[in-house]
Design an enzyme around this catalytic site. Structure first.
Site, PDB file in Angstrom:
ATOM      1  N   ASP A   8       0.859  -1.186   0.000  1.00 57.52           N
ATOM      2  CA  ASP A   8       0.000   0.000   0.000  1.00 57.52           C
ATOM      3  C   ASP A   8       0.896   1.237   0.000  1.00 57.52           C
ATOM      4  OD1 ASP A   8      -2.196   1.642   0.113  1.00 57.52           O
ATOM      5  OD2 ASP A   8      -2.630   1.271   2.228  1.00 57.52           O
ATOM      6  N   ASP A 103      -2.708   2.347  -6.228  1.00 59.44           N
ATOM      7  CA  ASP A 103      -1.685   2.427  -5.180  1.00 59.44           C
ATOM      8  C   ASP A 103      -1.627   1.229  -4.238  1.00 59.44           C
ATOM      9  OD1 ASP A 103      -4.117   2.977  -3.986  1.00 59.44           O
ATOM     10  OD2 ASP A 103      -3.319   4.487  -2.629  1.00 59.44           O
ATOM     11  N   GLU A 104      -2.315   0.146  -4.561  1.00 56.21           N
ATOM     12  CA  GLU A 104      -2.211  -1.026  -3.696  1.00 56.21           C
ATOM     13  C   GLU A 104      -2.439  -2.306  -4.488  1.00 56.21           C
ATOM     14  OE1 GLU A 104      -5.241  -1.754  -0.710  1.00 56.21           O
ATOM     15  OE2 GLU A 104      -6.579  -0.313  -1.667  1.00 56.21           O
TER      16      GLU A 104
END
Length: 360
Positions: A8, A103-104
């Site tokens: 993350d 983003d993860e």
């Protein structure tokens, strides 16, 4: 036993802005729309979070909490470009990558032989490589199962990692608040709290049949999670579940006619998005969403196997029955997409029905 890593990125959009514009560093910033246009915060840095600023918060309210907050317009093309670089780093360690957003992502590194096969060392190496390539920090969670890896990635932020080993699972889930389980939002969390269920240990002692009766299929999921069970594999080709579009209005609107005036543009944009990203998928429902000026929201949905403009307007009328005099600040439309397993089950049922009709 699997080795799952959840990566993350730390306050991703804001971190990209601080990297590209160093003068923003050390100041409270948020990426989002302007307050005079009823904008909403996408993300903010840790300096802003100290004042209580959070994602999905109205920009105007965020500025009240933090008058010195610097609002930065989003640059989605840049965020996508950097995200592609990050995913390239993942591919150096495994092909089993399940992106959740820009983003993860989940990574299955069970068969990775790098870093002596240690998931802990692999996570450290990935985070270091991301930093060297992009200048951005990432946090990681390492566990034998997906949902615990995701929870773990949040336990040592920013720029840290947390490991949950197999023998740690029983003790870890025992005191884990149910609200921390992915998929348990505020509404479900409140329903669980209302029947005295706060932690996983509370749920472990609750009658299984009663939980399933109250929460349906998700009740079964909760029972498994409370026992530290998650049998899901990493899905590199994760199916999209919905396509939608919504708009935050410049001013509150109140009447059905005003809402109907917004709908054509939303429906047109939805059609464009479906053609672009889901043209070969089967639709199984349509949804209308309203957010009121007290920030509470409601959704109305109906089963449908093709987009019907009339159905969207009918759902809008039904949603407005819940208005209770409140102004409407956001309006959205979306479609739910059937999974391949849903389609396969439906096809199998059709075959069974045909066989029964033929007397097989």
């Amino acid at each position: 036993m699997k080795k799952i890593i959840h990566i993350d990125m730390d306050c991703y959009f804001a971190a990209v802005e601080m990297r590209d514009f160093p003068e923003l560093r050390g100041k409270p910033i948020a990426v989002g729309g302007r307050s005079d246009r009823r904008g909403v915060i996408s993300t903010c840095n840790y300096e802003a979070r100290k004042f209580g600023v959070r994602s999905a918060m109205a920009s105007g309210y965020a500025l009240k909490l933090c008058p010195d907050l610097i609002l930065v317009p989003g640059r989605m093309s840049v965020y996508k470009e950097v995200s592609a670089q990050i995913r390239e780093v993942f591919s150096h360690y495994t092909d089993l990558i399940e992106p959740l957003s820009l983003d993860e992502a989940y990574l299955d590194v069970t068969d990775c032989t790098q870093c002596q096969g240690s998931a802990t060392l692999i996570a450290e190496a990935i985070r270091q490589e991301i930093f060297e390539l992009t200048g951005l920090t990432a946090s990681a969670g390492i566990a034998p199962i997906k949902f615990l890896a995701k929870i773990a990635s949040d336990l040592n932020k920013p720029n840290g990692q947390y490991v949950i080993t197999p023998n740690m699972i029983p003790a870890f889930v025992k005191d884990l608040p149910l609200i921390k389980i992915p998929g348990v939002g505020k509404v479900t969390g409140k329903k669980l709290e209302d029947i005295g269920l706060i932690t996983c240990s509370d749920l472990q002692a609750y009658p299984e049949a009663a939980l399933i009766e109250r929460f349906g299929k998700f009740g079964s999921v909760l029972i498994e999670r409370a026992q530290g069970i998650d049998t899901r594999n990493i899905s590199p080709h994760r199916e999209r579940k919905s396509v939608g579009v919504e708009t935050t209005l410049a001013k509150d609107i109140y009447s059905l006619e005003q809402c109907q005036g917004v709908m054509p543009q939303l429906i047109q944009e939805l059609a464009t998005r479906i053609k672009r990203s889901a043209k070969d998928r089967t639709i199984h429902k349509q949804v209308v969403k309203l957010k009121f000026n007290d920030f509470k929201q409601t959704t109305i949905e109906h089963r449908s196997d093709e987009v019907s403009v009339k159905l969207f307007y009918d759902l809008l009328s039904q949603a407005l029955e819940r208005q209770q005099g409140r102004g409407i600040r956001l309006l959205g439309v979306s479609v739910g997409l059937a999974s391949q397993s849903d389609i396969k089950t439906a096809e199998e049922n059709e075959v069974r029905e045909s066989q029964m009709d033929l007397g097989f």
